[in-house]
Motif scaffolding. Structure first.
Motif, PDB file in Angstrom:
ATOM      1  N   PHE A  28       0.878  -1.177   0.000  1.00 19.59           N
ATOM      2  CA  PHE A  28       0.000   0.000   0.000  1.00 19.59           C
ATOM      3  C   PHE A  28       0.913   1.225   0.000  1.00 19.59           C
ATOM      4  O   PHE A  28       1.662   1.440   0.964  1.00 19.59           O
ATOM      5  CB  PHE A  28      -0.899  -0.001   1.233  1.00 19.59           C
ATOM      6  CG  PHE A  28      -1.802  -1.203   1.323  1.00 19.59           C
ATOM      7  CD1 PHE A  28      -2.976  -1.257   0.580  1.00 19.59           C
ATOM      8  CD2 PHE A  28      -1.476  -2.273   2.130  1.00 19.59           C
ATOM      9  CE1 PHE A  28      -3.811  -2.360   0.656  1.00 19.59           C
ATOM     10  CE2 PHE A  28      -2.298  -3.379   2.215  1.00 19.59           C
ATOM     11  CZ  PHE A  28      -3.470  -3.430   1.477  1.00 19.59           C
ATOM     12  N   LYS A  36      -2.753   4.656   4.865  1.00 20.95           N
ATOM     13  CA  LYS A  36      -2.147   3.337   4.608  1.00 20.95           C
ATOM     14  C   LYS A  36      -2.115   2.495   5.876  1.00 20.95           C
ATOM     15  O   LYS A  36      -2.541   1.327   5.883  1.00 20.95           O
ATOM     16  CB  LYS A  36      -0.712   3.506   4.089  1.00 20.95           C
ATOM     17  CG  LYS A  36      -0.565   4.371   2.858  1.00 20.95           C
ATOM     18  CD  LYS A  36       0.867   4.390   2.370  1.00 20.95           C
ATOM     19  CE  LYS A  36       1.859   4.855   3.418  1.00 20.95           C
ATOM     20  NZ  LYS A  36       1.640   6.270   3.826  1.00 20.95           N
ATOM     21  N   THR A  37      -1.620   3.087   6.933  1.00 21.69           N
ATOM     22  CA  THR A  37      -1.485   2.334   8.182  1.00 21.69           C
ATOM     23  C   THR A  37      -2.848   1.939   8.739  1.00 21.69           C
ATOM     24  O   THR A  37      -2.986   0.904   9.390  1.00 21.69           O
ATOM     25  CB  THR A  37      -0.686   3.148   9.211  1.00 21.69           C
ATOM     26  OG1 THR A  37       0.656   3.306   8.749  1.00 21.69           O
ATOM     27  CG2 THR A  37      -0.655   2.451  10.565  1.00 21.69           C
ATOM     28  N   ASP A 356       4.762  -2.218   8.415  1.00 16.88           N
ATOM     29  CA  ASP A 356       4.163  -0.895   8.354  1.00 16.88           C
ATOM     30  C   ASP A 356       5.247   0.183   8.343  1.00 16.88           C
ATOM     31  O   ASP A 356       5.748   0.586   9.396  1.00 16.88           O
ATOM     32  CB  ASP A 356       3.220  -0.701   9.551  1.00 16.88           C
ATOM     33  CG  ASP A 356       2.540   0.658   9.549  1.00 16.88           C
ATOM     34  OD1 ASP A 356       2.467   1.283   8.471  1.00 16.88           O
ATOM     35  OD2 ASP A 356       2.086   1.099  10.624  1.00 16.88           O
ATOM     36  N   ASP A 357       5.608   0.627   7.152  1.00 14.95           N
ATOM     37  CA  ASP A 357       6.536   1.749   6.991  1.00 14.95           C
ATOM     38  C   ASP A 357       7.867   1.524   7.708  1.00 14.95           C
ATOM     39  O   ASP A 357       8.451   2.457   8.256  1.00 14.95           O
ATOM     40  CB  ASP A 357       5.886   3.039   7.515  1.00 14.95           C
ATOM     41  CG  ASP A 357       6.524   4.293   6.911  1.00 14.95           C
ATOM     42  OD1 ASP A 357       7.087   4.190   5.808  1.00 14.95           O
ATOM     43  OD2 ASP A 357       6.463   5.350   7.563  1.00 14.95           O
ATOM     44  N   THR A 383       3.322  -1.246   3.922  1.00 15.82           N
ATOM     45  CA  THR A 383       2.977   0.147   3.653  1.00 15.82           C
ATOM     46  C   THR A 383       4.265   0.913   3.409  1.00 15.82           C
ATOM     47  O   THR A 383       5.283   0.662   4.048  1.00 15.82           O
ATOM     48  CB  THR A 383       2.210   0.794   4.817  1.00 15.82           C
ATOM     49  OG1 THR A 383       3.080   0.976   5.931  1.00 15.82           O
ATOM     50  CG2 THR A 383       1.025  -0.060   5.222  1.00 15.82           C
ATOM     51  N   ASP A 400      -2.435   2.043  -4.575  1.00  8.26           N
ATOM     52  CA  ASP A 400      -2.113   3.435  -4.261  1.00  8.26           C
ATOM     53  C   ASP A 400      -3.175   3.964  -3.296  1.00  8.26           C
ATOM     54  O   ASP A 400      -4.382   3.739  -3.480  1.00  8.26           O
ATOM     55  CB  ASP A 400      -2.099   4.290  -5.533  1.00  8.26           C
ATOM     56  CG  ASP A 400      -0.815   4.079  -6.335  1.00  8.26           C
ATOM     57  OD1 ASP A 400       0.125   3.466  -5.801  1.00  8.26           O
ATOM     58  OD2 ASP A 400      -0.779   4.533  -7.499  1.00  8.26           O
ATOM     59  N   VAL A 401      -2.708   4.673  -2.265  1.00 11.17           N
ATOM     60  CA  VAL A 401      -3.607   5.210  -1.242  1.00 11.17           C
ATOM     61  C   VAL A 401      -3.446   6.724  -1.219  1.00 11.17           C
ATOM     62  O   VAL A 401      -2.354   7.243  -0.946  1.00 11.17           O
ATOM     63  CB  VAL A 401      -3.293   4.620   0.147  1.00 11.17           C
ATOM     64  CG1 VAL A 401      -4.282   5.146   1.180  1.00 11.17           C
ATOM     65  CG2 VAL A 401      -3.323   3.095   0.102  1.00 11.17           C
ATOM     66  N   VAL A 406      -8.440   3.930  -2.125  1.00  7.79           N
ATOM     67  CA  VAL A 406      -7.472   2.837  -2.252  1.00  7.79           C
ATOM     68  C   VAL A 406      -7.669   2.222  -3.631  1.00  7.79           C
ATOM     69  O   VAL A 406      -8.717   1.637  -3.918  1.00  7.79           O
ATOM     70  CB  VAL A 406      -7.665   1.778  -1.151  1.00  7.79           C
ATOM     71  CG1 VAL A 406      -6.570   0.726  -1.243  1.00  7.79           C
ATOM     72  CG2 VAL A 406      -7.673   2.440   0.226  1.00  7.79           C
TER      73      VAL A 406
END
Length: 410
Positions: A28, A36-37, A356-357, A383, A400-401, A406
């Motif tokens: 994402f 995203k998260t 997540d990131d 993400t 893509d967010v 989304v």
């Protein structure tokens, strides 16, 4: 195990979203603050019924809405499960399994198992003991869902017992500040007996639930120790070896502060607690509670029990907390998550991996090594702020967010 579909209603920033997902890697991608998260947080919530970002459910409900609904379809081997959670801040949440209500939301824990890597994981190495206790307890529940009930029972007893201690401590301080000797003596003679009698009842409950939680944590640390050491060696091959030890209030003094860094780091201080002197953990807990009763009545807090224990992370002969570099701390945090993943996978199939990131936080060596380790998993959800943050080893589907939408990239 993989998530085949995710549906959100009034969760965080989303009024409504429907996502079809597949095994393999899904990323994402979008600027920070676009949601995203929120997507992966929802899946983590289904797995643990808690958020890795906030302590209460209130922020999970979209502003202006009264409730949020998270629904996901989970495929595991040839089994299918549709899990639905209704989040009601200030009121009891509700759960449905395959469209039928269940008596308690925690009854669906274990149907989806996730291992989540997030920037907040740095607190595992650098943060307070509560961060590491939560890591252990969440993993306990993921392995054996009935421990959600054990943990809830312990927390309930702890809350009641601590409230009693606070009341007693306030009464004592009030009597002293009034400087009336007769009133002070009267409390000691009349009130203390009542408090002591009630404490003995709560001591028994705390020792019973605490012993079960403590025993499970000790066994979990024993299982994690070689896995975490191996994962750390893979992420930081030039570093000294990593180690894990469990520090219990059964083997330390009562004056240990929550943020104190203990001095002994070589081994688990409580590996033999359950057999030491032929006593059970429950007996040891009751004895220790009796030993510190005067201090607890003075301070108004429960000083003994799993809620004050710590998982000690060591690098070489030094504790990671306070001594490890930023890179070493990140490697240790990642090693703990990888160890959790290996343990869950060995006991019943791949959990869903959520990153997540995290790649933006890592140098190129750690980024590449982590990507190589997680790539074979059945499902990996990532993400990232920009496509370049996703390593080439983790190429796959992409959404893509942006601006609350989304969109699948074809």
């Amino acid at each position: 195990m993989h998530v085949a579909h995710l549906s959100l209603t009034d969760f965080r920033s989303y009024a409504s979203v429907e996502l079809g997902l597949e095994p393999g890697v899904t990323a994402f991608v979008g600027p920070n603050g676009q949601g995203k998260t929120n997507l992966v947080e929802a899946l983590g919530y289904v797995a643990t019924q808690s958020s890795h970002r906030v302590a209460t459910d209130t922020p999970l409900v979209r502003r202006g809405a009264s409730r949020a609904i998270v629904r996901c379809a989970v495929h595991r081997d040839d089994r299918r499960a549709l899990i639905e959670l209704e989040i009601n801040p200030g009121r009891a949440s509700r759960a449905r399994l395959n469209r039928s209500p269940v008596s308690r939301p925690r009854d669906v824990i274990g149907l989806l198992r996730t291992v989540l890597f997030a920037p907040e994981d740095l607190a595992l190495a650098k943060g307070d003991p509560s961060e590491r206790r939560r890591f252990l307890d969440d993993l306990l529940v993921a392995r054996t869902p009935r421990f959600a009930g054990v943990r809830a029972d312990y927390d309930r007893v702890l809350k009641q017992r601590s409230a009693l201690l606070r009341t007693a401590a306030q009464a004592r301080r009030g009597a002293r500040s009034a400087r009336r000797a007769e009133s002070d003596s009267g409390f000691a003679a009349a009130g203390a007996g009542d408090v002591t009698s009630t404490l003995e009842v709560w001591d028994a409950h705390l020792a019973r639930h605490g012993a079960e939680l403590l025993q499970a944590r000790l066994e979990l640390v024993d299982a994690l120790r070689p896995l975490a050491a191996a994962a750390y060696a893979g992420l930081a091959p030039a570093s000294e070896p990593a180690s894990l030890a469990y520090r219990s209030t059964l083997s330390t003094g009562v004056d240990v502060a929550e943020d104190e860094i203990p001095g002994e780091r070589g081994s688990s201080e409580t590996q033999t607690l359950s057999t030491d002197l032929g006593k059970t953990l429950e007996e040891r807990l009751r004895e220790r509670l009796l030993e510190v009763r005067a201090a607890e009545l003075e301070r108004g807090v429960t000083l003994i029990g799993p809620h004050r224990d710590d998982l000690i992370l060591g690098i070489g002969d030094m504790p990671a907390r306070g001594y490890a570099s930023h890179g070493e701390s990140w490697s240790f945090a990642l090693a703990l998550r990888l160890a959790a993943y290996d343990l869950l996978r060995a006991e019943g199939g791949d959990p869903v991996l959520i990153l997540d990131d995290v790649f933006a936080e890592l140098d190129s060596q750690r980024r590449r090594r982590l990507a190589e380790i997680v790539a074979p998993a059945e499902q990996v959800l990532i993400t990232a702020a920009v496509p370049d943050d996703v390593p080439a080893e983790l190429a796959g589907a992409r959404f893509d967010v942006a601006e609350g939408r989304v969109t699948r990239v074809r």
